[in-house]
Design a protein around this motif. Structure first.
Motif, PDB file in Angstrom:
ATOM      1  N   SER A  81       0.668  -1.669   0.125  1.00  0.00           N
ATOM      2  CA  SER A  81      -0.451   0.111  -0.168  1.00  0.00           C
ATOM      3  C   SER A  81       0.947   1.304  -0.148  1.00  0.00           C
ATOM      4  CB  SER A  81      -0.858  -0.284   1.287  1.00  0.00           C
ATOM      5  OG  SER A  81      -2.183  -0.691   0.891  1.00  0.00           O
ATOM      6  N   VAL A  82       1.969   1.579   1.093  1.00  0.00           N
ATOM      7  CA  VAL A  82       2.733   1.963   0.839  1.00  0.00           C
ATOM      8  C   VAL A  82       3.376   2.558  -0.761  1.00  0.00           C
ATOM      9  CG1 VAL A  82       5.062   3.144   2.226  1.00  0.00           C
ATOM     10  CG2 VAL A  82       3.110   2.533   3.498  1.00  0.00           C
ATOM     11  N   LEU A  83       4.774   1.093  -1.109  1.00  0.00           N
ATOM     12  CA  LEU A  83       4.869   1.475  -2.130  1.00  0.00           C
ATOM     13  C   LEU A  83       4.305   1.735  -3.357  1.00  0.00           C
ATOM     14  CD1 LEU A  83       7.015  -1.409  -2.322  1.00  0.00           C
ATOM     15  CD2 LEU A  83       7.678   0.850  -2.161  1.00  0.00           C
ATOM     16  N   LYS A  84       2.880   1.544  -3.215  1.00  0.00           N
ATOM     17  CA  LYS A  84       1.736   1.715  -4.335  1.00  0.00           C
ATOM     18  C   LYS A  84       1.060   3.207  -4.280  1.00  0.00           C
ATOM     19  CE  LYS A  84      -2.421   0.092  -6.169  1.00  0.00           C
ATOM     20  NZ  LYS A  84      -3.624  -1.058  -5.957  1.00  0.00           N
ATOM     21  N   TYR A  85       1.316   3.665  -3.320  1.00  0.00           N
ATOM     22  CA  TYR A  85       0.801   5.026  -2.891  1.00  0.00           C
ATOM     23  C   TYR A  85       1.984   6.181  -3.612  1.00  0.00           C
ATOM     24  CZ  TYR A  85       0.612  10.005  -0.597  1.00  0.00           C
ATOM     25  OH  TYR A  85       0.164  10.588  -0.515  1.00  0.00           O
ATOM     26  N   PHE A  86       3.225   5.742  -3.347  1.00  0.00           N
ATOM     27  CA  PHE A  86       4.278   6.365  -3.922  1.00  0.00           C
ATOM     28  C   PHE A  86       4.639   5.365  -5.647  1.00  0.00           C
ATOM     29  CE2 PHE A  86       5.242   7.096   0.119  1.00  0.00           C
ATOM     30  CZ  PHE A  86       4.995   7.991   0.037  1.00  0.00           C
ATOM     31  N   LYS A  87       3.343   4.988  -6.094  1.00  0.00           N
ATOM     32  CA  LYS A  87       3.974   4.494  -7.673  1.00  0.00           C
ATOM     33  C   LYS A  87       4.534   4.205  -7.853  1.00  0.00           C
ATOM     34  CE  LYS A  87       0.738   8.119  -9.665  1.00  0.00           C
ATOM     35  NZ  LYS A  87      -0.457   7.406  -8.821  1.00  0.00           N
ATOM     36  N   ILE A  88       5.888   3.655  -6.942  1.00  0.00           N
ATOM     37  CA  ILE A  88       7.123   2.419  -6.942  1.00  0.00           C
ATOM     38  C   ILE A  88       7.078   0.535  -6.658  1.00  0.00           C
ATOM     39  CG2 ILE A  88       8.256   4.071  -6.720  1.00  0.00           C
ATOM     40  CD1 ILE A  88       8.770   4.030  -3.539  1.00  0.00           C
ATOM     41  N   CYS A  89       5.525   0.507  -6.518  1.00  0.00           N
ATOM     42  CA  CYS A  89       5.365  -0.753  -6.233  1.00  0.00           C
ATOM     43  C   CYS A  89       5.930  -2.007  -6.849  1.00  0.00           C
ATOM     44  CB  CYS A  89       3.525  -0.707  -5.777  1.00  0.00           C
ATOM     45  SG  CYS A  89       3.397  -2.672  -4.882  1.00  0.00           S
TER      46      CYS A  89
END
Length: 130
Positions: A84-92
């Motif tokens: 979720s954190v990585l997806k928020y920053f578009k780096i998942c």
């Protein structure tokens, strides 16, 4: 054992497992180059499995099936939170959206047996090195 060693050991173990798993998946897709893939972001995520060490000492009396279920649930939680954190920053680095049994593209229910076994593997590795 140095306090950073379990984290490093889990990070490297997780990376290796992921490379083997994704390499095998490439063979399933008829790509016999067996290229495995991962991301630098995965090292600290797998490294967090070091938390299994102290937990396993407290629950060693619990049957192995329940311990595996406990670890599996924890791994799903870490995967969801970190994803979720990585997806928020578009780096998942992963996206399970195309899977039928997924949640928000971040976790896959069909990976439950893999996380069950992975948790028990980390338990074994960490107990052998404590």
């Amino acid at each position: 054992m140095d306090k950073s060693q379990p984290f490093i050991m889990c990070g490297i173990t997780g990376w290796c497992l992921e490379l083997i798993f994704t390499g095998i998946l490439s063979a399933v897709r008829k790509d016999f180059s067996l290229k495995g893939t991962s991301s630098l972001w995965m090292f600290p995520i797998y490294g967090m499995a070091a938390c299994i060490g102290p937990v396993s000492k407290k629950i060693r009396h619990v049957p192995i099936f329940l311990r595996g279920c406990f670890y599996m649930t924890g791994i799903f939680g870490v995967e969801l939170a970190s994803g979720s954190v990585l997806k928020y920053f578009k780096i998942c680095p992963w996206d399970y959206s195309s899977s039928q049994i997924q949640y928000k593209g971040l976790i896959r229910a069909d990976y439950a047996p893999l996380w069950f076994l992975t948790g028990l593997l980390f338990e074994k590795i960490l107990s052998d090195n404590s």
